[in-house]
Scaffold this motif. Structure first.
Motif, short mmCIF file in Angstrom:
data_model
loop_
_atom_site.label_atom_id
_atom_site.label_comp_id
_atom_site.label_asym_id
_atom_site.label_seq_id
_atom_site.Cartn_x
_atom_site.Cartn_y
_atom_site.Cartn_z
N MET A 1 0.70 -1.08 0.14
CA MET A 1 0.01 -0.04 0.14
C MET A 1 0.98 1.23 0.11
O MET A 1 1.96 1.32 0.73
CB MET A 1 -1.00 0.04 1.22
N GLU A 2 0.40 2.21 -1.14
CA GLU A 2 1.49 3.34 -0.93
C GLU A 2 0.93 4.12 0.15
O GLU A 2 -0.23 4.66 0.52
CB GLU A 2 0.98 3.96 -2.33
N ASN A 3 1.82 5.09 0.67
CA ASN A 3 1.77 6.01 1.63
C ASN A 3 1.36 7.27 1.12
O ASN A 3 2.24 8.36 0.99
CB ASN A 3 2.87 5.97 2.59
N THR A 4 0.18 7.56 0.57
CA THR A 4 -0.36 9.02 0.24
C THR A 4 -0.39 9.99 1.31
O THR A 4 -0.68 9.66 2.64
CB THR A 4 -1.62 8.73 -0.67
N LEU A 5 -0.87 11.09 0.91
CA LEU A 5 -0.99 12.17 1.81
C LEU A 5 -2.35 11.90 2.48
O LEU A 5 -2.46 12.19 3.82
CB LEU A 5 -1.07 13.60 1.37
N ILE A 6 -3.28 11.35 2.04
CA ILE A 6 -4.84 11.22 2.36
C ILE A 6 -4.47 10.08 3.49
O ILE A 6 -5.09 10.13 4.60
CB ILE A 6 -5.60 10.80 1.36
N ASP A 7 -3.70 9.09 3.22
CA ASP A 7 -3.36 7.89 4.26
C ASP A 7 -2.71 8.45 5.41
O ASP A 7 -3.09 8.24 6.59
CB ASP A 7 -2.51 6.78 3.42
N LYS A 8 -1.62 9.44 5.31
CA LYS A 8 -0.78 10.08 6.58
C LYS A 8 -1.88 10.85 7.25
O LYS A 8 -1.81 10.94 8.46
CB LYS A 8 0.23 10.80 6.01
N THR A 9 -3.12 11.65 6.41
CA THR A 9 -3.99 12.29 7.18
C THR A 9 -4.71 11.87 8.01
O THR A 9 -4.97 12.16 8.98
CB THR A 9 -4.48 13.28 6.30
N PHE A 10 -5.46 10.57 7.48
CA PHE A 10 -6.41 9.88 8.24
C PHE A 10 -6.25 8.61 8.93
O PHE A 10 -6.80 8.03 9.43
CB PHE A 10 -7.64 9.97 7.20
N GLY A 15 -3.03 1.10 9.97
CA GLY A 15 -3.82 1.39 8.71
C GLY A 15 -5.21 1.78 8.92
O GLY A 15 -6.26 1.74 8.11
N ASN A 16 -5.73 2.07 10.13
CA ASN A 16 -7.07 2.42 10.43
C ASN A 16 -7.52 3.82 10.22
O ASN A 16 -6.51 4.59 10.64
CB ASN A 16 -7.34 1.80 11.88
N ILE A 17 -8.56 4.10 9.68
CA ILE A 17 -8.96 5.35 9.53
C ILE A 17 -9.27 6.03 11.01
O ILE A 17 -10.19 5.30 11.78
CB ILE A 17 -9.84 5.55 8.58
N VAL A 18 -8.62 6.99 11.26
CA VAL A 18 -9.04 7.60 12.69
C VAL A 18 -9.43 9.16 12.67
O VAL A 18 -8.39 9.74 12.27
CB VAL A 18 -7.79 7.41 14.03
N VAL A 69 -2.09 10.57 16.43
CA VAL A 69 -1.76 9.14 15.65
C VAL A 69 -1.69 9.54 14.24
O VAL A 69 -1.34 8.57 13.42
CB VAL A 69 -3.06 8.20 15.76
N ASN A 70 -2.20 10.50 13.62
CA ASN A 70 -2.24 10.98 12.10
C ASN A 70 -2.09 12.33 12.07
O ASN A 70 -2.38 13.32 13.10
CB ASN A 70 -3.24 10.22 11.45
N TYR A 71 -2.02 12.88 10.89
CA TYR A 71 -1.95 14.43 10.77
C TYR A 71 -3.10 15.27 10.91
O TYR A 71 -3.18 16.36 11.48
CB TYR A 71 -1.58 14.52 9.21
#
Length: 90
Positions: A1-10, A15-18, A69-71
């Motif tokens: 899985m690629e670490n995109t800005l959306i992934d780093k943000t949420f 890998g859970n959306i928080v 935990v995220n941006y």
């Protein structure tokens, strides 16, 4: 899985959306003391409650800013910290 800005943000490190989490102790203290400050509207007890409420919200925002935990959570901590400081300056 690629670490995109959306992934780093949420997403967190698992890998859970928080976006929201269970409140931690400083946030619980802030809610309780803020509600008590609405009941005790004058006197020294109100002053103490407001100081404790502001201190606990500052602590929560600081913790989110540096340990979130995220941006999104870190940005939320930054915004609350700036808003808290601005509300006391003005």
């Amino acid at each position: 899985m690629e670490n995109t800005l959306i992934d780093k943000t949420f997403r967190d490190s698992d890998g859970n959306i928080v976006i929201a989490q269970m409140p931690n102790l400083p946030l619980i203290v802030w809610v309780v003391t803020s509600l008590l400050a609405l009941v005790f509207t004058n006197g020294q007890i109100n002053t103490v409650l407001e100081v404790v409420a502001n201190g606990s919200l500052f602590t929560w925002a600081w913790m989110e800013l540096f340990q979130g935990v995220n941006y999104f959570r870190r940005t939320l901590g930054f915004v609350v910290l700036i808003a808290l400081i601005a509300s006391k300056v003005m």
